[in-house]
Design a protein around this motif. Structure first.
Motif, mmCIF file in Angstrom:
data_model
loop_
_atom_site.group_PDB
_atom_site.id
_atom_site.type_symbol
_atom_site.label_atom_id
_atom_site.label_comp_id
_atom_site.label_asym_id
_atom_site.label_seq_id
_atom_site.Cartn_x
_atom_site.Cartn_y
_atom_site.Cartn_z
ATOM 1 N N ASN A 185 98.118 143.205 50.988
ATOM 2 C CA ASN A 185 99.164 144.103 50.491
ATOM 3 C C ASN A 185 99.749 143.648 49.177
ATOM 4 O O ASN A 185 100.024 144.455 48.304
ATOM 5 C CB ASN A 185 100.304 144.155 51.509
ATOM 6 C CG ASN A 185 100.253 145.402 52.320
ATOM 7 O OD1 ASN A 185 99.538 146.330 51.956
ATOM 8 N ND2 ASN A 185 100.977 145.445 53.395
ATOM 9 N N GLU A 186 99.988 142.355 49.094
ATOM 10 C CA GLU A 186 100.561 141.828 47.865
ATOM 11 C C GLU A 186 99.718 140.662 47.409
ATOM 12 O O GLU A 186 99.208 139.900 48.211
ATOM 13 C CB GLU A 186 102.009 141.364 48.112
ATOM 14 C CG GLU A 186 102.977 142.507 48.100
ATOM 15 C CD GLU A 186 104.406 142.034 48.248
ATOM 16 O OE1 GLU A 186 104.809 141.119 47.537
ATOM 17 O OE2 GLU A 186 105.108 142.599 49.101
ATOM 18 N N LEU A 221 99.684 146.348 42.467
ATOM 19 C CA LEU A 221 100.380 147.235 43.403
ATOM 20 C C LEU A 221 99.896 148.672 43.251
ATOM 21 O O LEU A 221 99.686 149.373 44.239
ATOM 22 C CB LEU A 221 101.890 147.162 43.174
ATOM 23 C CG LEU A 221 102.547 145.856 43.618
ATOM 24 C CD1 LEU A 221 104.047 145.958 43.484
ATOM 25 C CD2 LEU A 221 102.164 145.517 45.054
ATOM 26 N N THR A 259 98.286 150.185 46.397
ATOM 27 C CA THR A 259 99.110 151.173 47.088
ATOM 28 C C THR A 259 98.461 152.547 47.050
ATOM 29 O O THR A 259 98.529 153.296 48.022
ATOM 30 C CB THR A 259 100.501 151.255 46.438
ATOM 31 O OG1 THR A 259 100.932 149.949 46.129
ATOM 32 C CG2 THR A 259 101.494 151.916 47.344
ATOM 33 N N THR A 283 104.457 157.229 46.545
ATOM 34 C CA THR A 283 103.886 155.992 47.074
ATOM 35 C C THR A 283 104.374 154.785 46.288
ATOM 36 O O THR A 283 104.647 153.734 46.865
ATOM 37 C CB THR A 283 102.352 156.050 47.012
ATOM 38 O OG1 THR A 283 101.933 157.342 47.403
ATOM 39 C CG2 THR A 283 101.740 155.035 47.923
ATOM 40 N N LEU A 284 104.485 154.944 44.973
ATOM 41 C CA LEU A 284 104.927 153.807 44.179
ATOM 42 C C LEU A 284 106.452 153.706 44.156
ATOM 43 O O LEU A 284 106.993 152.776 43.580
ATOM 44 C CB LEU A 284 104.384 153.921 42.753
ATOM 45 C CG LEU A 284 102.854 153.862 42.622
ATOM 46 C CD1 LEU A 284 102.435 154.060 41.177
ATOM 47 C CD2 LEU A 284 102.318 152.534 43.131
ATOM 48 N N SER A 306 106.491 147.559 53.902
ATOM 49 C CA SER A 306 105.359 146.670 53.653
ATOM 50 C C SER A 306 105.205 145.758 54.854
ATOM 51 O O SER A 306 106.110 145.627 55.667
ATOM 52 C CB SER A 306 105.596 145.842 52.395
ATOM 53 O OG SER A 306 106.613 144.896 52.641
ATOM 54 N N ASP A 307 104.047 145.133 54.945
ATOM 55 C CA ASP A 307 103.752 144.243 56.060
ATOM 56 C C ASP A 307 104.784 143.135 56.185
ATOM 57 O O ASP A 307 105.224 142.797 57.283
ATOM 58 C CB ASP A 307 102.389 143.592 55.846
ATOM 59 C CG ASP A 307 101.305 144.393 56.505
ATOM 60 O OD1 ASP A 307 101.614 145.537 56.899
ATOM 61 O OD2 ASP A 307 100.178 143.911 56.622
#
Lengths: 799, 799
Positions: free
Chosen positions: B592-593, B750, B754, A754-755, A194-195
């Protein structure tokens, strides 16, 4: 917001940096002592030197091999596949603990120091991963302790993130390449990213590099030097390039050629290494049955490698004539420019010797000789005699040069004092330069620039197969070792061969900017990148690592080209080495995208298949309220890691999917006090255990599988628990995604991967559980089997 | 396997590279002509030079502004937020088409050439994105054509991937930084990324850099130079550092200080820029109502900026004394080392002038003067006179120096021919050096090393606020421009100020390796990185870009430290500029989150909330078989992009979730021939339209929204279609994930983010559709509203 996380990252980075520093210094010290005495003994007799080198190497090789073979077999090899597998979601035991770290460190230091054709970088990555995992969890099974710090990191996600940050820091510390480490963690090691992660890992790698560089530049063989606090480039940049060469467009032709070579040789290396590993496994696991004998065989293998490799590296140089090194590189270079040597100006050239005068930081070396010096003519003769104007580095090793054989006997290996200056006349041996020094030094010699004729075809062509085979064999034997140094070495050797050919074709026109690219040192660098790329198939991280290793941005484009080409070629032939090793070690690795290939080598489109075709079915489901006895029976009889939970829906009178519960949670619930206290009641009883998050996570940390199994068994066999029902509702994960049975398989794979799931419940149209998909169901071989790809294909052919 | 994809990537990379080359050469040409004539005119009178510069700048500024303001307002600014928004999943019109490209190119070339405080890098990224999107789709709405190539790339995923590769290539071509481009695409531009993508983008960036460098090194102002095919470092490495400085551990203190400064000033820049943009929007959209007047105001704004900035940059230098540049940098440097100058050796120093002799590629410059030269004593006096031993670069601009004011009148701005050599005596003006050259050149001057006293405090402190404000104002006005060059400039200026202070504290001890870090040029580089980081919050891509821009790996660690610190500081204060601009432009961006902050500045844990709390409900569902009339009505009455499809389940007598169908697919089905041909039947009829994938995708490409709306309207109002039912089954996406209404909101976010979804169906326990979650529902402000975060918080406070 996240101060504790940053502190932990800094802590991990620092520890990895210190580890890197210690490893570097120890290996350096071991190697230094060996060759220092070897050079002394060789003056007496060659055999004496050989016995010293062999004995010394054997001591360290046996230390390295015995710890791994007898104490901790899982510490063998680089450990990178294990880290990759762990971060992909496979639980691997004995890999991320303190014992592994100690054995890894000790074995790696001894193996690299002993002079085996291995490098310390792979183990550094593994040790970084161990540090990241261990420090962040603040607990250790080895010590059976749990510290009361950083408790919120004790979950699989944070552990995974810190582990990959640690692995990245390992690369960063090993290569002093912070960005390369980050990219390596991202590209190769991690499966989830993740970023936020990249920013944290960036910081961790930075701290690791800083720590390692800071100490490595201050110390040399554990002795503190001058300039404490100064980051001296020659000490931390492994293969520093000081002479930048502008890139010419013609250069991309050899870069592509080297890329093709790198792809071919890289896949050859991979295939050979995997074959050797397979044979080793077959031998140690199937042919030899006794455990002690197995271990002894594992122990003897590195010893054998050491004996063979040491013998070759000491006796091979004798077969080759030595070259005279009277006019070192830049002197010759300057001489080639101007037929007369420069007059020496004693005021300016304070440190001027015969060969070089470093008069500024830029390490520009000139040959200044006083014309009134009686030796002037003599020296000019020597330097102008084409036989001696090899462009070579100064101070190359000459182990193996027979004194009597020297071409200019009068000068060889002697010093001449004249006019207050000392002139050294050294021979050097091309094989010695490659084999009688630590691997990193040999690579430095291969990468050296403006040394066009330092290596001839024959020595390079002789060293190449020997080193290739030995490195291939050693990588995987039971010492803790990596193969980055061998890869760079092998690539450097064939790069140098191609470069030498280019010199013969285009000539040594190094004074012209336009033709300066014809430099075998530059070719060696590109060759090293191509071979590294061909074996590992890294792209961006490799590019950045090569740049950070050499400190030369000019070669960015040729390096990128060669890495691209070698990846294309090698991908066409075989898998990357790390992935082959993953397969060999039977670790279920799920790549980013599913690639299933049928007989005809065409990729199967998984959109044509549905989730129900691969799911495991029927499934053991659990109701929200279950009897303790049955639950215990279920747990003892199956070994599933998670169970779908169903609930009764009054409206439709169906049991519909409700969520998922893990095996560990079930253990903890069943072993809780409220259950045992309810056992004595005679009537039906419903227990709702009250467990706080703290309690659950604490129990998780100290779970002993044997004890758990015993207590489960007693629960399962105790009739009293037939009547005790437990309400599982509060412990069920209701946010576990489920998919319809008609979902396309491709999409299923992507959702799962992906999850980052472990279990994926498959439901029908009415939300009833019909199957379960786990990691194993989505593995390539399993998909092939279940979908009967080859069968279908055959059938369609027959039609 | 994927040859077409690689070919397309190469094609995109090449086109972006050529675009970068053209842009570079054009802007260079425009700027060159301006300052060339300005230097000529200033000899006559200062006013004449001013009028020339102003007139020339105004011509180009008005060209740049008019195209954007009148022809294509969406081409204003850098275009990076638009690309980020598009790749995050927002459909933005008028941004990725051919017209935008042309206007962008023209406007950017004129704006940068005119001398406004803007840079070409942002538009390069946007143009790269347009090229990536346009070439890969092989169709254009502007030209209303669709080419029969690469049809398999015509899907949202491939278009997205090629667009981000193109944007990365734009960075790569602009900075000749292939790895930086790749990382920029990954870190900042893209929201979705895969391993395969990074490899392809790597290739694309490589090709772009290769192309741009290849042409840029061969041409200068469109004139072909010598050495065609040679990658000359001084031509493609924008801010090349030739004098490496070893890093000292003390250096990290100023690096941290500069990081803090960068964070503070970067957020100030961001806040100010956003405020200016808000005011501009308010003014042009709300206060002024007439469109033409709006456009004219937009047009006049850059003109005003140009007038102010040009006036300042021409007249400000006059307020400052000029410095004499008699002993340029390295000469002085050499002189400082040795009190006497070296004797000139005509054989060795063929090109030796008074000031410098480049005798090798390494650009080592010495001052060689013939001692028998009658000027020798004079020159030595000048150089030994402390007043003149500024360590400065050679050949600095002197526009604004009053001839009469010169300190050594006899020599100033004159050439002296002596003994066949020409000696130049130049003054230079510190303000001129910064403002009277193109932005990139000014940055080069700021970064120049071993020029400790080239800039004094006062000029830097005067230039800083002026440039800061002008750059902040210009970035966002209606010309196509980026702010990378201004960011580096501003950061370089305050870095240089800090560096100058360090010189005053520690002294100019540049001959000692240990103290060489006290170099204002190095501080300027670190300052530039800190400001760039403070504004953009990039981490790894920025680090790599800085390294590739300067070709100096030694400064990696200080740059990383300063970037980290400035990001920490700035993140504490405000959002990154690009994200602020996204918000300003009302683009729904999903990070992203999810981070939702309540009144008390604490982050809300979304695990506490459930999916049903934010879902849109009730939902318009479609059955698998629907009447055409009703479908058409639904489409005309709503503007949803997708509809959940339900099917009747006989077992439970419920309508359960079956999949999702998109609006476009429904359009195409309803407009298909089989529907219209069925209209005339009187009885109920069930049509199953047969459309191939080809047909659907072809129709999609040429869909005209107006036409579609008309035909839908006629369908909806035509009673005949009441009886026509259409079977939608074959067109339904059955692999659309759905989630339970009790799913945790965090997990929902997510899953949505995602998997890159557009619609997420929410179902109940029996798989009945109860709601729908789209991008809008998950946006920060919407979550805050729906969850009533602030209200709840207040309530809990009151309790």
């Amino acid at each position: 917001l996240d101060w504790d996380r940053w502190v932990m990252m800094a802590f991990i980075g620092f520890s990895v940096g210190v580890t890197g520093f210690m490893l570097h210094q120890i290996t350096h010290l071991i190697a230094e002592v060996k060759w220092h005495y070897a050079e002394k003994f060789v003056i007496d007799s060659h055999v004496k030197a050989y016995l010293w080198v062999l004995g010394y190497s054997l001591v360290f090789a046996s230390l390295a091999a015995s710890t791994v073979a007898y104490l901790y077999p899982s510490a063998a090899g680089s450990g990178i596949p294990e880290i990759i597998g762990f971060l992909n979601g496979t639980a691997i035991r004995y890999v991320l603990n303190f014992k592994a770290f100690i054995v890894k460190f000790f074995s790696c230091a001894c193996a690299v120091g002993s002079g085996m054709p291995v490098g310390p970088e792979g183990p550094m990555i593994h040790m970084g991963g161990i540090i990241g995992s261990g420090l962040s969890q603040c607990k250790s099974r080895t010590f059976r302790c749990t510290l009361p710090f950083f408790e919120r990191f004790r979950n699989p996600e944070d552990r995974r993130n810190f582990t990959s940050a640690g692995a990245g820091a390992g690369v960063a510390a090993a290569f002093s390449s912070p960005v390369g480490g980050l990219l390596f963690a991202m590209e190769e090691v991690s499966s989830f990213w993740s970023d936020k992660m990249s920013w944290m890992t960036f910081f961790c790698c930075m701290v690791a590099t800083f720590t390692a560089d800071f100490f490595n530049t201050a110390f040399g063989s554990f002795k503190i030097g001058k300039n404490f606090g100064l980051f001296q480039t020659d000490k931390y940049i492994l293969f520093q390039v000081t002479k930048g060469i502008p890139v010419n467009v013609i250069m991309f032709i050899p870069a592509v050629a080297l890329g093709v070579l790198g792809g071919l040789l890289g896949s050859a290396f991979t295939i050979m290494n995997v074959k050797i590993c397979r044979t080793r496994i077959k031998l140690t696991e199937h042919v030899i049955k006794k455990p002690l004998l197995q271990k002894t065989v594992s122990f003897l293998e590195p010893i054998l490698i050491t004996v063979i490799f040491t013998t070759i590296s000491v006796y091979l140089p004798i077969a080759f004539d030595c070259k005279a090194n009277v006019c070192p590189s830049n002197a010759t270079y300057a001489a080639a420019h101007r037929p007369t040597l420069h007059p020496l100006d004693p005021h300016r050239h304070k440190r001027a010797g015969f060969f070089e005068s470093e008069h500024s930081y830029d390490d520009k070396k000139h040959l200044y000789v006083d014309p009134s010096d009686p030796m002037f003519d003599q020296i000019r003769d020597v330097c102008n005699n084409s036989k001696f104007t090899y462009k070579v580095e100064p101070n190359l090793p000459h182990l193996g040069c027979k004194i009597s054989n020297n071409i200019k006997g009068a000068y060889t290996n002697k010093s001449l004092d004249h006019n207050g200056h000392t002139y050294h006349f050294n021979d050097f041996n091309e094989i010695s330069v490659l084999l009688n020094v630590p691997g990193a030094d040999a690579i430095r010699h291969l990468f050296s620039r403006q040394t066009h004729l330092q290596f001839d075809y024959i020595p390079l062509l002789v060293v190449f197969p020997i080193y290739f085979i030995m490195a291939c064999w050693a990588a995987g034997s039971s010492v803790s070792s990596g193969f980055v140094v061998p890869m760079l070495f092998i690539g450097g050797v064939y790069g140098r061969i191609v470069g030498r050919a280019a010199v013969d074709i285009f000539g040594e026109t190094s004074e012209d900017d336009y033709w300066r690219w014809v430099d075998p040192g530059a070719f060696a660098l590109i060759g090293a990148a191509s071979f590294f790329g061909g074996v590992s198939r890294l792209t961006m991280s490799l590019t950045v690592i090569m740049i950070e290793l050499t400190n030369d941005v000019l070669f960015l484009l040729p390096i990128m080209v060669t890495i691209m080409v070698s990846k294309w070629v090698a991908d066409y032939i075989t898998h990357p080495l790390y992935h082959s090793l993953l397969e060999l070690k039977c670790m279920p690795f799920l790549p980013n995208e599913p690639v299933i290939v049928d007989n005809k080598q065409t990729v199967i489109n998984l959109e044509q298949y549905q989730a129900q075709e691969v799911m495991a079915s029927p499934v053991c489901t659990i109701k929200t309220v279950e009897s303790v006895k049955e639950l215990a029976q279920l747990l003892t009889e199956t070994d599933h890691g998670g169970f779908p939970v169903v609930t009764h829906d009054k409206e439709t009178d169906h049991y519909v999917s409700y969520g998922i519960i893990g095996r560990t949670e079930l253990y903890i619930i069943l072993c809780s006090k409220s259950i045992s206290s309810a056992a004595d009641s005679q009537s039906e009883v419903l227990v709702s255990p009250k467990l706080t998050y703290q309690e659950v996570s604490q129990v998780k940390g100290t779970l002993d599988l044997g004890e758990v199994f015993d207590s489960l068994n007693s629960l399962a066999n105790d009739q009293r628990y037939q009547h005790v029902h437990v309400n599982l509702s509060p412990f069920i994960n209701k946010s576990a995604p489920n998919i319809d049975q008609n979902f396309s398989l491709h999409r299923t794979y992507l959702v799962f991967r992906t999850l980052g799931l472990r279990h994926l419940t498959v439901v029908d149209r009415n939300n009833r559980v019909v199957g379960m998909i786990t990691r194993k169901d989505l593995m390539g071989y399993n998909l092939e089997k279940k979908l009967d790809v080859h069968g279908r294909n055959k059938a369609s052919k027959e039609e």
